[in-house]
Design an enzyme around this catalytic site. Sequence first.
Site, short mmCIF file in Angstrom:
data_model
loop_
_atom_site.label_atom_id
_atom_site.label_comp_id
_atom_site.label_asym_id
_atom_site.label_seq_id
_atom_site.Cartn_x
_atom_site.Cartn_y
_atom_site.Cartn_z
N ASP A 97 0.86 -1.17 0.00
CA ASP A 97 0.00 0.00 0.00
C ASP A 97 0.90 1.23 0.00
OD1 ASP A 97 -3.15 0.70 1.73
OD2 ASP A 97 -2.09 1.77 0.15
C1 GLC Z 1 -4.35 4.28 -0.10
C2 GLC Z 1 -5.25 3.17 0.38
C3 GLC Z 1 -5.43 2.06 -0.63
C4 GLC Z 1 -5.37 2.63 -2.03
C5 GLC Z 1 -3.95 3.12 -2.24
C6 GLC Z 1 -3.74 3.73 -3.64
O1 GLC Z 1 -3.53 4.70 0.95
O2 GLC Z 1 -4.93 2.56 1.63
O3 GLC Z 1 -6.70 1.44 -0.35
O4 GLC Z 1 -5.68 1.62 -2.99
O5 GLC Z 1 -3.57 4.08 -1.26
O6 GLC Z 1 -4.51 4.88 -3.78
#
Ligand code: GLC
Length: 696
Positions: free
Chosen positions: A255
Site C-alpha cells: 500500500d
Molecule cells: C491508499 C489506500 C489504498 C489505495 C492506495 C492507492 O492509501 O490505503 O486502499 O488503494 O492508497 O490509492
Amino acid sequence: MKELLKKLTLKEKLGQLTQLAPHFFNEQLKAKLYGKIKDLEINYEELFYLGSILGIGGPKEKKELQDLYLKNSKSKIPLLFMGDVIHGCKTIYPVPLAQACSFNVELVKENAKMAAREAKAFGLDVTFSPMSDLVRDPRWGRVIESYGEDPYLNYSFSKATAKGYQEEGLISCVKHFAAYGLSEAGRDYNTVDLSRVNLFNYYLSGYQGALEGGSEMVMTAFNTFEYLPATINRYLLTNIIRENWGYDEAVIIADYDALLQTKAHGVTKDDKDAAVKGILAGLDIEMASTAYLRTLEAAIKKDKRIIKAIDEAVLRVLKLKEKANLFNNAFSGDDKLLAELINSKEHQNLSYQLAVESVVLLKNENNILPLNKNIKVALLGNYATSNDLLGAWSWYGDTSQTKALNDFFEVEYLSNGEDYQDYDLEKIKKIEAIILTLGEEAKESGEARSKANINLKYSQVKLIKKLKKLGKPLILILFSGRPLILTEIIKDVDALFNVFFLGSNSSKAIYDLVYGSVNPSGKLAMTFPRSVGQIPLYYNHLRTGRPFLNDGNPYSSHYLDEKNEPLFPFGFGLSYSSFVYEDLKIDKSSFTLDELPTIKITILNESKFAGKEVVMLFIKDEIASISRPVKELKQFKKVSFQAGERKEISFKLKYQDLAFYNQDLNYQVEAGDFLVMVADKSLKITLKGDENEDFK
Ligand code: GLC
C-alpha cells in the site's frame, strides 16, 4: 517472459518493481505535488525505469505518458496503469457497505463488469478493488469500503466483484492483506492483533473469495500481523498466499509508502533494511517509494537470496503485463467509448438497480410508507438539495452530474437548512408528512476518517425532536459512511431509510422507494449498536462461559448501563411486503458427509406488494474442538415474490457450511450436532461419527 527477464539489467528489473504517481513525469508539476523527485532520491532519467503508474487522469493522459515513457525507456516494457475504481469509474454505484446490504451478488457482479468497461476505456489496466477487509468496528472510517461483518458475505461479494472485473479484462487487486479492518479502537492505521485461528476462520474469507474470483494482485495492509507489518510479513505474503493457497503468480503490491513505513513501525532501520525485508517476504511492487530501485543492488552483494527473489518478483510482474495484453496494446483507453458507456442506459440502470436494492428500511411505523403522491410533503435537511451523494472513493465520479433529491421530489416546501429556525413553520404546518434528509457528510468516512463518537450529530438529534413535536409523520433518509448510533432518535421518527451512499442514481432510487414504485429489500450487512460502548458488536460472536440469561444472575456477561443487544442486528431490514416463514423441513436429520441434507423453507408473501426477500441459512456448531459462534450465515438467496405468492426455497448443505479451522489450522468438519436456522425457525441435525472424529 523468462527470455525477456534474462535481457534486463538489474536496474531495469528493480524499476519493474517500482510504482509512482504520474505527476513526477510532468516537469512543471513535479515541484508542486507531493514533494519533488529528489524526495524520492531518484533523478528524472530514472523515472524511465518504472514498471507501473498509480492513478491517471484519463485516456489522453495515459497515452501521452506511455508514449513519453516508451520513447525514453531502454527496456521498452510498457507501463501498467493502476487506480482506485472501488464502486465505479465514472458511473458510480453504491459504496461497498451498501452493496453488501443488497445481498444481491449477481447484481454486484454486473456493476463490477460495468465499472471495468468504463475503467478500461479510461485507460486503466488494474483496479485496487475489491477491498475485502472484514469489519466489526463502525468507528473505523473504512467500513464504508467493506462488505461488512460477515465472513461469508465478504467472501461472496469479493468473489463476485473480482470475477466481474476480470471477465471484462480489468485486473483486480484485492486489498488490504490482511485484517486491516481490525485496527484497534477503530482508529485507522492502528495496531492489529489476532490469532491465526481468528485470521483463518473469519478475516481471510474475503481475500480468499477475491482470489477465487480471479484477482491477479494482492495489496498489503498498513498494519502488523503477529507484530510484523504485513508488507514485510513472509508468513502472510509467501506462506499463506503462495504456498498455502497456491497463488504463486499473484503479484503483491505494497500500500501507499507502506514499505518505508516499516521504519515508523520500528522494525526496519533504514530504506535498505526495509527493501531487503520486503523482497525476501515476497513483496513484488513498492508503491510511492523507491527503496528497491535505490538500495537492492548494494544489498545483493551481501545476500544471494535477494537476486533470486528479485527475479521471481520481476517474472511475476512481466507475466501480469502479458495477462494485461500490454505487449500487444500499450495504449488502451478510448475517450469516445468512455462517453458512450457513461451515457448508456445500461450503465445508468445497473447503478440505479443496485442503489434501490442496497437501501435498508429500518422503521415503517403503521406502514406510513410507501407515501401516496397526493399528500403534501416537505423535503428538509442538508441532503435535500445536495449532489454530494457518491460516497468515498468515487474515483472520477462527477457530483456535478449527480441529480439531487429535489430534482425528483415535488414538494410543498423545500429547505436544505439543518436547523429548526431555518424553516418556515407556517409552511410546514400545512403539509401532511416531513421527509428529513440527514446524516454524515461524505468526507466523514473513508481512509483516515475514524471517529470516536458515531452518534448522530447533536444538532441533528435536536432538529428531529423539534420536528417530531409538530405531530406530522416524520420520515428520515439517513446518509452515512458507517452504522451510526440512532438510539436517541429511533422513537421520534416514524420511518427510517438507511442509505449509506448510493452513487450516481441515489436520488431516483430513494424517490422510487419512498413512493413505492419499488419495494425496499436491503438487509443490514453490519450491526447497528445501541451505543459506542458496545463496540465491537457483531452477530456471529462466540458463546461465553457465563452467558447473560436475563435471570437476575449478576455474574453473567452484561453491562450495568446498557443492553447486550444491538439497536438493529445484522440481517435486519423491512419491506412493504409481509413475508411469513412457514414450514422448515429437512430431508434427513442424521447424515454423513457423503449424503448431506437439504433444507427447505416455505415462505408466503401475504401482502399486496410484490417484493424480494433475502432468505438466510444460519448454522450453529453445537459442540466442537474450539468454541464456535452462536450462529453463522452459510447460504442466502434473494427471492422475488408476487403479491400473495407462496414459495418453497431449498438449500443443499455443503461441506464448507460445516467446516472450520481448528487450533492446528486444519480445515475440517467434526462429527456431532448442528443447529440449522432460517429466520425464527430451527432444526437440529447430526453428522454421524465418533465424538472426536473429524473429516478433512
Ligand atoms: C491508499 C489506500 C489504498 C489505495 C492506495 C492507492 O492509501 O490505503 O486502499 O488503494 O492508497 O490509492
